[in-house]
Scaffold this motif. Structure first.
Motif: not given
Ligand code: ASP
Length: 516
Positions: A378-380, A412-417, A454-462, A489-498
């Protein structure tokens, strides 16, 4: 009037290491039940009869497509085209023979299964199937339930944190430009990865079946479809980016329309002075509450994921079917992971060139925040630590960090995009649905918007991926293919988001804030 910055959510335990262990246990237990008992569950859940139905339709389709190719060959005088059509017709006819053989095999299995059912031999398996399906369904329904409140409140909160839209200064312009450019690069990397690796098409397409909804999607030119995304379908007031009826848009989960509405509504709110603050505070509180609800949902995630993994494996015929699935999902995980790694390298180049920082030192300085992102997804929740690392370890001014980071954690969610672009095209590839240039363009645009939503919470991108699927008319059930692996994958993309947010702070600081 200037809208206040939104308060970050408190880091939640539900996404921490205990949560991760529990999710791992859920996945492991689900996989075990699915692999060891999946085939029996599949039979208990009328799997063979359903497979017979699909195989019958697949066979009819193969034969009709083969005939169509043969007709096309007969109709053309061009030798090259004739040969191509004839080859395709033969390929499809050969596939039809294989499908027919499988159909007959399946009819025997279906008949035997019905005998077992009549003798009461499947009672236990039926009960296990019902219970695991129940766990997965409830979890999935709760996730879907949260889509609309999540999108509306997080968008309005994100937009109003800009302050008065008319007074957005250079900091805002630079930050938004940075978000826009890096998100665009991320989606491009995603598109390239998925088109090059082709994770969904590695498998043989002998049994690919094009459902009716897919056939429907093929009608109309790409331009028409693009216009339809904006205007909506004639006679449907809930469709399009500007639907005639916003409530109808919400009931038909037209999330893209809600995002557009929320952007304009949020901007308008910031221009009406004190009166607007009441509504802005309302949406901020609502956003906090919805995010808390998402965190609560994470508490039942291990059980939900257990149910989803077990039923997904069972639905695919147990261990044998799982082997083929894993091969596909393995390539998908590889495509997302390599894409995220490449994007992280691009971000390091950006911080070196535009932020005037040593990229390795910058990444090291961020490590605590990045590890928190890995464990919370979670980015938040990571935001307080992100701010601390950026200011304390990387010498970015609090003025830049205070503006760029909270806003970035929301929009701003690069990993999610990057992930959304890969996931949607992977789903299309897996379902055997061809995508044209027009559709790729729509995916390019909507994946960026879906990441913003997508909010900065777990699995929001899904949740927000539904926008992209709907925009190109792909079946939203396709999400089922990637669900089981999403926790990882959520954990990996959140890391890139942050990481992307933190680099944005350094760039804006260097280009605007610390300059006279
Ligand atoms: N979990 C991600 C984040 O908080 C959002 C997503 O699901 O992609 O940044």
């Amino acid at each position: 009037m200037t809208a206040e910055e939104p308060q970050p959510s408190q880091p939640s335990n539900s996404g921490g290491f205990t949560g991760l262990i529990l999710i791992l246990v859920g996945i492991f237990a689900g996989a075990l039940v699915g692999l060891l008992y999946g085939e029996t569950m599949w039979r208990a859940a009328h799997g063979p009869s359903k497979a017979v139905e699909v195989l019958e339709k697949t066979l009819a389709q193969k034969e009709s497509f083969s005939q169509r190719a043969a007709d096309a060959a007969a109709a053309t005088d061009d030798r090259e085209a004739k040969q191509r059509h004839e080859k395709e017709s033969q390929r499809l006819a050969d596939q039809a023979v294989k499908v027919d053989a499988r159909l007959q095999e399946m009819e025997t299995i279906a008949a035997d299964t019905e005998k077992e059912r009549a003798a009461g031999q499947l009672y236990f398996a039926e009960t296990v199937w019902m219970l695991t399906e129940f766990c997965g369904d409830v979890f999935l329904q709760i996730l879907k339930l949260l889509v609309i409140p999540l999108v509306i409140t997080s968008m309005i909160t994100g937009i109003t944190s800009l302050g008065d839209i008319r007074k957005v200064g250079r900091v805002g312009v630079y930050a938004i430009t940075y978000y826009f450019i890096t998100t665009t690069i991320a989606v491009l990397i995603g598109l390239i990865m998925v088109l090059v690796i082709q994770p969904g098409t590695q498998a043989d397409d002998t049994f690919a079946y094009q459902s009716e909804s897919v056939a429907e999607k093929e009608q109309g030119t790409p331009i028409e479809k693009l216009l339809e995304v904006v205007r909506g379908k004639p006679g449907d007031p809930g469709s399009g980016m500007f639907p005639a009826n916003i409530f109808q848009a919400a009931t038909s989960t037209n999330v893209l329309a809600l995002i557009v509405f929320a952007i304009v509504f949020g901007s308008a709110l910031t221009t009406i002075g004190e009166e607007g603050m009441i509504v802005i505070r309302f949406f901020r509180a609502a956003n906090e509450a919805v995010m808390k609800m998402v965190h609560m949902v994470m508490a039942i995630a291990p059980v939900g994921i257990f149910g989803l993994v077990a039923t997904n494996i069972a639905k695919n015929g147990g261990a044998a079917g799982f082997g083929e699935q894993m091969q596909r999902i393995g390539w998908y995980v590889a495509a997302v992971s390599i894409g995220l790694l490449l994007h992280a390298l691009v971000l390091m180049l950006i911080v070196w060139y535009f932020g005037k920082k040593n990229p390795l030192k910058y990444a090291m300085g961020m490590s605590r925040a990045l590890l928190t992102a890995v464990s919370t997804a979670s980015s938040s929740a990571t935001l307080p630590i992100t701010i601390e690392c950026v200011e304390e370890n990387n010498d970015v001014s609090p003025k830049a960090a205070g503006f760029v980071l909270p806003l970035g954690a929301t929009i701003n969610m690069d990993g999610t995009a990057l992930y959304e672009a890969i996931a949607v095209i992977f789903i299309a590839q897996s379902l055997g649905i061809p995508l044209g240039v027009g559709e790729l363009l729509v995916i390019f645009l909507t994946a960026s918007l879906a990441a913003v939503g997508a909010a900065g919470v777990p699995e929001a991108g899904l949740f927000t991926m539904v926008i992209v699927l709907q925009a190109v008319g792909l079946p939203t059930e396709g999400v089922g293919i990637i669900l089981a692996i999403d926790w990882f994958l959520d954990r990996l993309r959140t890391t890139v988001n942050v990481f992307g947010d933190s680099i944005g702070a350094a760039v804006v600081d260097n280009l605007v804030v610390s300059r006279p």
